[in-house]
Design an enzyme around this catalytic site. Structure first.
Site, PDB file in Angstrom:
ATOM      1  N   THR A   1      47.323  89.943  76.553  1.00  0.00           N
ATOM      2  CA  THR A   1      46.196  89.222  75.979  1.00  0.00           C
ATOM      3  C   THR A   1      46.315  87.741  76.257  1.00  0.00           C
ATOM      4  O   THR A   1      47.408  87.255  76.471  1.00  0.00           O
ATOM      5  CB  THR A   1      46.115  89.422  74.461  1.00  0.00           C
TER       6      THR A   1
ATOM      7  N   THR B   1      28.628  73.253  75.598  1.00  0.00           N
ATOM      8  CA  THR B   1      27.756  72.107  75.412  1.00  0.00           C
ATOM      9  C   THR B   1      28.289  71.154  74.343  1.00  0.00           C
ATOM     10  O   THR B   1      27.732  70.103  74.131  1.00  0.00           O
ATOM     11  CB  THR B   1      26.336  72.544  75.002  1.00  0.00           C
TER      12      THR B   1
ATOM     13  N   THR C   1      40.565  76.520  72.292  1.00  0.00           N
ATOM     14  CA  THR C   1      39.947  76.435  70.968  1.00  0.00           C
ATOM     15  C   THR C   1      40.922  76.783  69.845  1.00  0.00           C
ATOM     16  O   THR C   1      40.520  76.868  68.685  1.00  0.00           O
ATOM     17  CB  THR C   1      38.704  77.341  70.868  1.00  0.00           C
TER      18      THR C   1
ATOM     19  N   GLY D   1      45.114  81.551  72.503  1.00  0.00           N
ATOM     20  CA  GLY D   1      43.994  82.468  72.588  1.00  0.00           C
ATOM     21  C   GLY D   1      43.487  82.834  71.216  1.00  0.00           C
ATOM     22  O   GLY D   1      44.225  83.388  70.410  1.00  0.00           O
ATOM     23  N   VAL D   2      42.246  82.493  70.931  1.00  0.00           N
ATOM     24  CA  VAL D   2      41.668  82.814  69.627  1.00  0.00           C
ATOM     25  C   VAL D   2      40.279  83.428  69.756  1.00  0.00           C
ATOM     26  O   VAL D   2      39.654  83.787  68.762  1.00  0.00           O
ATOM     27  CB  VAL D   2      41.598  81.561  68.723  1.00  0.00           C
ATOM     28  N   GLY D   3      39.793  83.565  70.979  1.00  0.00           N
ATOM     29  CA  GLY D   3      38.508  84.201  71.226  1.00  0.00           C
ATOM     30  C   GLY D   3      38.556  84.936  72.547  1.00  0.00           C
ATOM     31  O   GLY D   3      39.474  84.771  73.343  1.00  0.00           O
TER      32      GLY D   3
ATOM     33  N   GLU E   1      38.888  82.728  66.335  1.00  0.00           N
ATOM     34  CA  GLU E   1      37.807  81.754  66.188  1.00  0.00           C
ATOM     35  C   GLU E   1      36.992  82.021  64.915  1.00  0.00           C
ATOM     36  O   GLU E   1      36.421  83.095  64.746  1.00  0.00           O
ATOM     37  CB  GLU E   1      36.908  81.786  67.415  1.00  0.00           C
TER      38      GLU E   1
ATOM     39  N   ASN F   1      31.160  79.550  69.357  1.00  0.00           N
ATOM     40  CA  ASN F   1      30.787  80.117  70.643  1.00  0.00           C
ATOM     41  C   ASN F   1      29.350  79.810  71.052  1.00  0.00           C
ATOM     42  O   ASN F   1      29.022  79.889  72.233  1.00  0.00           O
ATOM     43  CB  ASN F   1      31.041  81.627  70.625  1.00  0.00           C
TER      44      ASN F   1
END
Length: 391
Positions: free
Chosen positions: A184, A391, A148, A174-176, A263, A386
Site C-alpha cells: 500500500t 486546486t 496529505t 499514505g492516507v487516501g 483523509e 479530495n
C-alpha cells in the site's frame, strides 16, 4: 501534540532530505541509502495505470538486491507517457551517481498528483548540488515522503542477532487512495539484520498480506503503491521466526497509523472475520464491511447500525456457504445479531462508537479461518480534502 522521540535508522543507513520545489517549500525529496549492499524485497501496485517509478523499480528489485531508495513526493509522475519513463530512469541514474552504485540498485518511488511531469530542470539543478547523506532519524525520512498525511509515520523493533542486537525501522505515507493490491501507499523498511534474499522475500510477502495488504481507506487503489524492505546484514544473522515477528510488529504499527490518519478520519476502524472457509473468504468479507460507505458513515456518527454490517456481508453473493442464520455480528465484543441489544445496550454501543477506535467482528461459522483488516470512518473532511486536491 509533543514532538516524537528520534528513531535512529539501523546501522549503516543514512538519508538525504530536501526541497526541490515540486509543489511548495516543504521537503519533497528523499534518498535513503545503505553504506553496503542489501538483500531486498519489494511489492508494488497491480494497477493497470502503474507509474513509471513502479515499472522501473519492479525490474530493479527483481534480483533481490538494492542499495538505496529515492522518493519524490507531491508528484506521482503517472500517465506522462515516454517522458515519464525517461524522467524516472534519469532520477535513478542521478541517485546512483551520487552514491557510487549501479542504477539498478536504486528503487524509485513517487507520490502525489497524477498526470503532471516532473519539473526536470529543478530536479537536475538540485541533484547537481552537493547532496549530503546527513540524516539518521527515520522521522526525517517519513516527513519528506508525506503528501496529505497529517504527521510522519515511523515504527521500530529490535531482536537478538549474532553481533548483539538487530533493529527494524520502518516509515510509511499514505492516507487516501488506499485499497492495495500488493502492499500500500509508500513504505520502506530498513534493517541491519542479515537475511538471505529468498528468505527475506518470503517473509516480507507473508507480513505484507496481513498488514499493508489488509488496509483500506477509501477502496481506491493507487497507481504508485510501493513497499520495500532492505537488509544490510551489519548486525549479523538472526533467527528467521524472530525476525518475521519483529517485521510484522513494525508493519502492523505502520498499518494502524496509516488507517488512523486516513483523509478526514476521526476513528480507527478494524474488522475481524472469523469462522471463514479460508483466509481469502475471511479477507474478502472483512474488506466488504470495511469498505462500505454506509458502515463507515455509521461509525463516524456513532450509530450502532449493525444492519449495515449484515448488508455488507450479504454483498458477498458468490460465497454461497455463508448462512445468515449462522452469522454473528459484534461491535466491540458486544453481540448485535442475532441477539439484538436492548435500549440500554444500544446506549452503551453509542458510547463505545464515540471512542477513537472501533472494532467490528463477524463470525461466519463456516470453518476456522480468520482475517483482520484496518481502515477508518468516512467524514465530510474526506470529501473536502479530495474535492480540492489539485486546486
Amino acid at each position: 501534540m509533543s514532538a516524537p522521540q528520534p528513531a535512529p535508522l539501523p546501522q549503516g543507513f543514512a538519508a538525504h532530505v530536501g526541497n526541490i520545489g515540486i509543489k511548495d517549500a516543504t521537503d519533497d525529496v528523499c534518498v535513503l541509502s545503505s553504506a553496503v549492499p542489501c538483500t531486498a524485497s519489494a511489492v508494488f501496485t497491480r494497477s493497470r495505470f502503474a507509474g513509471p517509478s513502479v515499472e522501473l523499480s519492479r525490474t530493479h528489485a527483481a534480483d533481490g538486491a538494492l542499495r538505496a531508495v529515492v522518493v519524490v513526493s507531491k508528484n506521482a509522475n503517472v500517465a506522462n507517457g515516454p517522458q515519464g519513463h525517461a524522467d524516472a530512469a534519469e532520477l535513478a541514474d542521478r541517485t546512483a551517481a551520487l552514491l557510487g552504485c549501479a542504477a539498478t540498485d536504486v528503487l524509485v518511488a513517487s507520490t502525489g498528483v497524477i498526470g503532471r511531469p516532473y519539473p526536470m530542470d529543478r530536479v537536475r539543478s538540485y541533484f547537481d548540488g552537493a547532496l549530503a547523506l546527513d540524516r539518521t532519524d527515520a522521522f526525517d525520512v517519513a516527513t519528506a515522503i508525506m503528501t496529505t498525511d497529517t504527521h510522519p509515520k515511523v515504527a521500530t523493533a529490535e531482536l537478538p542477532s549474532a553481533n548483539g542486537t538487530a533493529r527494524v525501522v520502518g516509515v510509511a505515507k499514505g492516507v487516501g487512495m488506499i485499497e492495495p493490491d500488493m502492499a500500500t501507499m509508500l513504505s520502506f523498511i530498513t534493517t541491519d539484520a542479515e537475511v538471505p534474499a529468498d528468505v527475506l522475500d518470503a517473509v516480507f510477502r507473508r507480513v505484507v498480506a496481513r498488514t499493508f495488504n489488509s488496509l483500506s481507506v477509501d477502496s481506491d487503489t493507487s497507481t504508485s503503491d510501493t513497499a520495500a524492505v532492505l537488509a544490510n546484514g551489519l548486525a549479523g544473522a538472526v533467527d528467521v521466526a524472530e525476525f518475521e515477528a519483529a517485521l510484522a510488529d513494525v508493519c502492523l504499527a505502520l498499518t494502524r497509523q496509516l488507517a488512523r490518519d486516513g483523509e478526514g478520519a476521526t476513528k480507527l476502524l478494524t474488522v475481524t472475520v472469523t469462522g471463514a472457509r479460508d483466509d481469502e473468504q475471511a479477507r474478502r468479507v472483512a474488506k466488504s464491511v470495511l469498505n462500505s460507505p454506509l458502515v463507515k458513515t455509521a461509525v463516524h456518527g456513532a450509530d450502532p447500525n449493525w444492519g449495515r454490517v449484515a448488508m455488507a456481508v450479504g454483498k458477498c453473493a458468490d460465497d454461497t456457504d455463508i448462512d445468515q442464520d449462522s452469522v454473528v455480528i459484534r461491535f466491540g465484543g458486544s453481540e448485535t445479531y442475532p441477539a439484538q441489544p436492548d435500549e440500554a445496550g444500544l446506549a452503551a454501543l453509542e458510547t463505545y462508537l464515540q471512542g477513537g477506535e472501533v472494532e467490528i467482528g463477524v463470525e461466519l461459522a463456516v470453518a476456522d479461518s480468520s482475517w483482520t483488516v484496518y481502515g477508518c470512518d468516512l467524514s465530510d473532511g474526506y470529501v473536502r480534502i479530495n474535492a480540492d486536491y489539485t486546486t
